[in-house]
Design an enzyme around this catalytic site. Sequence first.
Site, mmCIF file in Angstrom:
data_model
loop_
_atom_site.group_PDB
_atom_site.id
_atom_site.type_symbol
_atom_site.label_atom_id
_atom_site.label_comp_id
_atom_site.label_asym_id
_atom_site.label_seq_id
_atom_site.Cartn_x
_atom_site.Cartn_y
_atom_site.Cartn_z
ATOM 1 N N ASP A 28 0.839 -1.203 0.000
ATOM 2 C CA ASP A 28 0.000 0.000 0.000
ATOM 3 C C ASP A 28 0.875 1.255 0.000
ATOM 4 O O ASP A 28 2.080 1.192 0.278
ATOM 5 C CB ASP A 28 -0.964 0.017 1.195
ATOM 6 C CG ASP A 28 -0.256 0.011 2.543
ATOM 7 O OD1 ASP A 28 0.795 -0.664 2.672
ATOM 8 O OD2 ASP A 28 -0.735 0.698 3.472
ATOM 9 N N GLU B 80 0.049 -1.034 5.645
ATOM 10 C CA GLU B 80 1.154 -0.640 6.516
ATOM 11 C C GLU B 80 1.056 0.832 6.883
ATOM 12 O O GLU B 80 1.517 1.261 7.928
ATOM 13 C CB GLU B 80 2.498 -0.919 5.827
ATOM 14 C CG GLU B 80 3.726 -0.811 6.748
ATOM 15 C CD GLU B 80 4.348 0.588 6.809
ATOM 16 O OE1 GLU B 80 5.201 0.801 7.689
ATOM 17 O OE2 GLU B 80 3.994 1.459 5.987
#
Lengths: 360, 360
Positions: free
Chosen positions: A72, A130
């Site tokens: 991400d 994350e």
Amino acid sequence: MPSLDLTMSSIDLTRTICDIDSVSDREGPLADLIEESVSAVPHLRVTRHGDTIVARTELGREQRVVIAGHIDTVPINGNVPTRFETIDGVEYLWGRGTVDMKAGVAVQLKLAAELAEPVADITWIWYDHEEVSEAKNGLNRLSQTSPELLAGDFAILGEPTRSQIEGGCNGNLRAEIRTRGLRAHSARSWVGDNAIHKAAPILDRLAAYEARSVEVDGLVYREGLNAVGITGGIAGNVIPDECMVHVNYRFAPSRSAEEAVAHIHEVFDGFEIEIVDLAAGARPGLDAPIAQHFVAAVGGTPMPKYGWTDVARFSRLGIPAINYGPGDPVKAHADDERVPVEQITDCERGLRAWLTGADS
Amino acid sequence: MPSLDLTMSSIDLTRTICDIDSVSDREGPLADLIEESVSAVPHLRVTRHGDTIVARTELGREQRVVIAGHIDTVPINGNVPTRFETIDGVEYLWGRGTVDMKAGVAVQLKLAAELAEPVADITWIWYDHEEVSEAKNGLNRLSQTSPELLAGDFAILGEPTRSQIEGGCNGNLRAEIRTRGLRAHSARSWVGDNAIHKAAPILDRLAAYEARSVEVDGLVYREGLNAVGITGGIAGNVIPDECMVHVNYRFAPSRSAEEAVAHIHEVFDGFEIEIVDLAAGARPGLDAPIAQHFVAAVGGTPMPKYGWTDVARFSRLGIPAINYGPGDPVKAHADDERVPVEQITDCERGLRAWLTGADS
């Protein structure tokens, strides 16, 4: 969406996956592509956990290494699609995710497909969420639901380190230190008890504090104890009855979370203390033979990592872990996020040398 | 709306004018009634300035006293209409404005109509917009447009003092004391410069400060220097580059505004200082013979007034001024605002005794 061709160069692969939006909560399409492409690789056993993809070799090697990266990014801000640009003779790939941390993921994907016979078994992990809360973090989720998938003798996280080894990480604690007093009209201040004045010793102790530098497994970690906020006051004519100093303590990985809390209680003895955030650091573990091989293969001088990263999750499981990936961490999340393309190939070369035993 | 009957008791008159809404900006109807009623009194010369009514005797007396009260209130909060209530044997008139300060205005209105031959000429002033900004304040406006109407040898402001004499008022200064530093990520705090830590000496000086008690014209004024606010900090992981301590200094009326500013610069020497509010205090002037007569007539021991009031406007014009009115200032603006009715008649008796020369 076309499939991912894992035989293209790691630079082109970085560009391809950066141009696929995978801002936190929207990792699905990129996770689909990764799952599809690595599932086609005969030497990998692939499992999916939400939008986290785990691909393992099962060669019966004596040791297993875990190599992980998050897929991400923080929100796009006009910096996608990516482009190449040259500044002062250095060629960069510019755009969201190039540093944090799709270049690292691209290198990992390429090597996952390529290395059918690595010297150690490898668990590749590409995970989601994350950049947002702890509760959503894919690696955190995996460590709770399937901790066996994180098992290994050594772990590498592809966070940006300019393709240099940065070992472990400092721990991180935040606390609210409070004073209490008694409200009164400021025209009759002697009737009250000023909570802001009572905070003077807190700031004195912070100003006088001498932070340690601590050697852990051969790396020197510099600590820090700082006020990151202070609030107090009700109105311009009221003696305040509360003052809060928000303190941030970064502590070396040789100190446990409990020891860090005890230290804060020692420094601010006599004050009301509330711990609002606490995460232990991670030892670099560079003294283990497998890590020594890695250092030899990559070259350069290992440095300590000061910021807290997901390597601490491996540390918590007893697995030494280091950060190693392309890009300058200062450019992470920046609008002009960009990675020097040479660092992508450096990283690829370093990992390949180690995993194929070319250093020995 | 019926006319005001100024021959009714000061208690009934208080109740009548409290039941007329005159929240700041809505003083018009009450000002109309006051103007109408005092204009009917033969010994008064009445002028109107916006919603401020001025009524003067012109008897050619050697001395002139100014007696003033504001007719506006803070917003009503379910505490109108007024009612009588008895608590622990004490009879109160309850409701918005009873303390701040329509009981004082009622006493003034009654005596304005009654006293055709006072020992000194009297300028009665009932003014608007005391509870809001300085710019709207009726007395402030009058002091700028028609300062001759405020001329006199002594002034009385009907602010609540439990019908005791409270002389003059302390001055009031507010300042912002700032420190500057350099932002940095708190994981690398040594790269930055912590502005909150630099504020430690500001709090130390405040905590160690010993406020003076200063005798002025026979009254002892207690000073105060206090932090009333403190702010600093950007985020939990950022070394802050600015910290601001908001300081309030209440200073005795023997110290000028300029001297107060100089004192703040002395105390916070070496720091960035911005004065954000400044109002000089007012000397009580109780050493003048006319004031001594007033003290003798009213009885009791004069006390200093700590909070800043409109008496300072008279002081600025060189006119000694005191506060004298029914009600406990602690109940001003309170939802259970209420005045002991005995204090209304006490105040009426005190003013009448003085103005008719009954004390001599």
